[in-house]
Scaffold this motif. Structure first.
Motif, PDB file in Angstrom:
ATOM      1  N   ARG A 181       0.291   2.329  -1.602  1.00 35.12           N
ATOM      2  CA  ARG A 181       1.338   2.728  -0.679  1.00 35.12           C
ATOM      3  C   ARG A 181       1.590   4.233  -0.691  1.00 35.12           C
ATOM      4  NH1 ARG A 181       6.936   0.703  -3.666  1.00 35.12           N
ATOM      5  NH2 ARG A 181       6.181   0.815  -5.825  1.00 35.12           N
ATOM      6  N   ASP A 182       0.695   4.999  -1.273  1.00 33.11           N
ATOM      7  CA  ASP A 182       0.838   6.454  -1.259  1.00 33.11           C
ATOM      8  C   ASP A 182       0.789   6.960   0.177  1.00 33.11           C
ATOM      9  OD1 ASP A 182       0.741   6.031  -3.941  1.00 33.11           O
ATOM     10  OD2 ASP A 182      -1.260   6.879  -4.239  1.00 33.11           O
ATOM     11  N   TRP A 183       1.547   8.007   0.456  1.00 35.54           N
ATOM     12  CA  TRP A 183       1.575   8.551   1.804  1.00 35.54           C
ATOM     13  C   TRP A 183       1.898  10.045   1.764  1.00 35.54           C
ATOM     14  CZ3 TRP A 183       6.033  10.960   3.176  1.00 35.54           C
ATOM     15  CH2 TRP A 183       7.202  10.609   2.495  1.00 35.54           C
ATOM     16  N   SER A 184       1.589  10.684   2.849  1.00 36.08           N
ATOM     17  CA  SER A 184       1.931  12.088   3.065  1.00 36.08           C
ATOM     18  C   SER A 184       2.072  12.297   4.568  1.00 36.08           C
ATOM     19  CB  SER A 184       0.866  13.017   2.480  1.00 36.08           C
ATOM     20  OG  SER A 184      -0.368  12.847   3.152  1.00 36.08           O
ATOM     21  N   PRO A 189       1.248   2.684   5.562  1.00 34.15           N
ATOM     22  CA  PRO A 189       0.142   3.315   4.832  1.00 34.15           C
ATOM     23  C   PRO A 189      -0.701   2.316   4.053  1.00 34.15           C
ATOM     24  CG  PRO A 189       2.240   3.750   3.742  1.00 34.15           C
ATOM     25  CD  PRO A 189       2.560   3.079   5.040  1.00 34.15           C
ATOM     26  N   SER A 197      -1.341  11.935   6.102  1.00 35.78           N
ATOM     27  CA  SER A 197      -1.878  10.579   6.226  1.00 35.78           C
ATOM     28  C   SER A 197      -1.098   9.746   7.238  1.00 35.78           C
ATOM     29  CB  SER A 197      -1.867   9.887   4.858  1.00 35.78           C
ATOM     30  OG  SER A 197      -0.537   9.720   4.388  1.00 35.78           O
ATOM     31  N   LEU A 198       0.207   9.982   7.369  1.00 33.93           N
ATOM     32  CA  LEU A 198       1.015   9.206   8.312  1.00 33.93           C
ATOM     33  C   LEU A 198       0.860   9.691   9.739  1.00 33.93           C
ATOM     34  CD1 LEU A 198       4.407   8.745   6.396  1.00 33.93           C
ATOM     35  CD2 LEU A 198       2.553   7.097   6.640  1.00 33.93           C
ATOM     36  N   ARG A 231      -3.693   1.270   6.062  1.00 34.34           N
ATOM     37  CA  ARG A 231      -4.742   2.284   6.141  1.00 34.34           C
ATOM     38  C   ARG A 231      -5.504   2.430   4.828  1.00 34.34           C
ATOM     39  NH1 ARG A 231      -5.183   5.552  10.370  1.00 34.34           N
ATOM     40  NH2 ARG A 231      -3.632   5.366  12.032  1.00 34.34           N
ATOM     41  N   SER A 232      -4.905   1.987   3.714  1.00 32.36           N
ATOM     42  CA  SER A 232      -5.585   2.085   2.422  1.00 32.36           C
ATOM     43  C   SER A 232      -6.344   0.822   2.064  1.00 32.36           C
ATOM     44  CB  SER A 232      -4.565   2.396   1.326  1.00 32.36           C
ATOM     45  OG  SER A 232      -3.687   1.301   1.135  1.00 32.36           O
ATOM     46  N   ARG A 245      -0.714   8.290  16.317  1.00 28.67           N
ATOM     47  CA  ARG A 245      -0.156   7.708  15.096  1.00 28.67           C
ATOM     48  C   ARG A 245       1.174   7.000  15.366  1.00 28.67           C
ATOM     49  NH1 ARG A 245      -2.637   9.093  10.317  1.00 28.67           N
ATOM     50  NH2 ARG A 245      -4.823   9.534  10.793  1.00 28.67           N
ATOM     51  N   SER A 291       3.627   9.556  -4.067  1.00 25.43           N
ATOM     52  CA  SER A 291       2.574   8.734  -4.671  1.00 25.43           C
ATOM     53  C   SER A 291       3.130   8.013  -5.886  1.00 25.43           C
ATOM     54  CB  SER A 291       1.376   9.595  -5.069  1.00 25.43           C
ATOM     55  OG  SER A 291       1.760  10.572  -6.033  1.00 25.43           O
TER      56      SER A 291
END
Length: 501
Positions: A259-262, A250, A265-266, A253-254, A218, A322
């Motif tokens: 632009r939500d991330w965690s 992010p 996910s990152l 990747r979506s 990543r 989020s």
């Protein structure tokens, strides 16, 4: 006899345990992570691992014998290198990608030039010269980090001391002179073989603490990533700062929608255990100005600018951010995020001559005074009599002062050293200053070309920094204004590979 042995062992422990406790007490280890979401959906992450070796000081090169240094958390392999070559201050960066100042702002770790950059301050004196110790230092670091730092020979080494001042505390003996060695290798590539030995320098490696998030797949998939090693000698000891910085996306990747991330996910990981030897392990999440976001879990503390988490109270931890009401990300209009924007280009299709063109745009409403540094290999020679400075098409040579130019010199081994150009520029408010200098390209032997000769050579990035007369505070010189700008490609006369040659 058995009772005497037990008594002796107990009495020995009374003396040994306090000594070990004092040795551990002198070392402090801290972990910090800064997360900065950007308006375009990207997320800037900056990991900082700080190790303070209290009571330690650089070895005096004039002392043939010195007491051994004991380490608990401080990496032994790096500590031995620093003491062997009497290094007072060290800065090493390995980066991949182009840092976009206009979109991402200033980085948390200032050295973001593409490739490898190494500079060190060393005390002069002793049986070995500074140049001899510089050779040994770069070769030792090359073996430690699996990088091509051994290629930073005298053809790439310079000493721009005014640009890189000594920030470490000097020896108690003030008569000791110091010398700077600075070199860059913009063609160096950063990969997993550099990150693996880097993580081994941490007390908990990547098994616990914030380093648990550093998944190589990543990190190296980021739009920009870099590693940094910074050593300073302070009045209370030797401070080592290890940094990992990455710009993650992010939105990519979506599918370009959200632009939500965690953490999951990152980094494809979460933090399940903290590093037990860390005195502090803090996460600072810089919150955006626009509301409408949601954080999970709730932070330990928060204000209008940042939310703070600590692994002492949040383990396991998977921070998620989020925007529930935002279904599709709308990109904001482009706007410069820094008061100074720089563009640097090398013009000319000829293999013998060209023009180096630099434009500096002041986005502020007040005049700006900055320092400028160019470090170029002997492949390129600048012709200073052709230098032109203009603002809005009108010649303004008076805006450039304190010009220091060192042309490439012929060394004893037959090589040519690099050339350096240092100057002070005064940029009017809301204006663009343009600087142009003619240059010539050297004719190289076919054995001196890189493997891909037709691609050309990578020139090191230039540097801009605030001058002493700037309105900015002194503590902003590194964190806010120290900038590196993209490298350029120069094409020299390349050998022909055709069968008719």
């Amino acid at each position: 006899m058995a009772r005497r042995t037990v008594t002796s062992t107990f009495m020995m422990s009374l003396f040994v345990v306090p000594a070990i406790s004092d040795m551990i007490f002198q070392e402090q280890y801290h972990e910090d992570l800064t997360i900065r979401p950007l308006t375009d959906g990207k997320v800037v992450t900056a990991f900082t691992f700080t190790n303070l070796l209290g009571g330690a000081s650089p070895r005096d090169p004039r002392d043939s014998e010195s007491s051994a240094q004991h380490y608990s958390f401080f990496p032994l392999t790096l500590g031995q290198i620093l003491r062997e070559y009497s290094v007072t201050e060290l800065h090493l960066s390995l980066n991949a990608g182009k840092w976009n100042y206009d979109s991402w702002g200033y980085p948390d770790h200032p050295s973001v030039g593409t490739g490898a950059e190494l500079w060190a301050w060393m005390a002069d004196g002793g049986p070995l010269s500074v140049d001899d110790r510089w050779i040994g230092l770069r070769n030792a670091l090359a073996g430690l980090f699996c990088a091509s730092l051994g290629s930073l020979d005298d053809r790439r080494t310079s000493s721009p001391a005014s640009t890189f001042p000594l920030s470490s505390a000097p020896f108690p003996k003030d008569a000791i002179p110091y010398a700077l060695r600075y070199a860059t290798l913009p063609s160096e590539h950063v990969c997993t073989e550099n990150l693996t030995p880097f993580l081994k320098l941490l007390p908990c490696k990547s098994r616990a603490g914030l380093a648990r998030l550093l998944d190589p797949q990543r990190v190296f998939d980021a739009d920009w990533h870099g590693l940094g090693v910074h050593v300073r000698s302070t009045e209370i000891g030797v401070e080592l700062s290890l940094g990992v910085q990455a710009v993650l996306d992010p939105v990519r990747r979506s599918g370009g929608k959200r632009r939500d991330w965690s953490f999951q996910s990152l980094f494809d990981r979460s933090i399940d255990v903290s590093c037990p030897v860390a005195s502090s392990n803090t996460i600072h999440l810089v919150v955006p100005n626009a509301r409408g976001y949601k954080l999970s879990p709730n932070p330990m503390s928060s204000n209008d600018t940042a939310s703070v988490y600590s692994l002492t109270s949040h383990v396991p931890l998977d921070i998620a951010m989020s925007w529930p009401e935002e279904h599709v990300l709308t990109l904001p209009p482009p706007a410069p995020q820094t008061p100074l924007s720089i563009k640097r280009t090398l013009y000319g299709s000829s293999q013998t001559r060209g023009v180096l063109f630099v434009s500096l745009t002041n986005n502020d409403h007040a005049p700006m005074t900055v320092g400028y540094l160019e470090t170029l290999p002997a492949l390129v020679t600048l012709w200073m009599h052709t230098m032109k400075v203009d603002v809005g098409g009108i010649a303004r040579d008076g805006l450039m002062s304190d010009i220091i130019y060192h042309p490439p010199l012929l060394l004893a081994n037959g090589h040519h050293g690099p050339s350096t150009l240092q100057a002070t520029l005064m940029i009017p408010a809301k204006s663009t200053l343009r600087l142009s200098i003619d240059l010539s390209k050297a004719f190289l032997k076919y054995t001196e070309h890189p493997p891909d000769a037709m691609r050309g050579w990578d020139l090191p990035p230039c540097r801009s920094f605030p001058s002493h007369g700037s309105r900015q505070r002194a503590d902003e010189c590194v964190a806010e204004w120290w900038t590196e700008h993209p490298e350029a490609d120069v094409h020299a006369n390349a050998p022909s590979r055709s069968p008719d040659a």
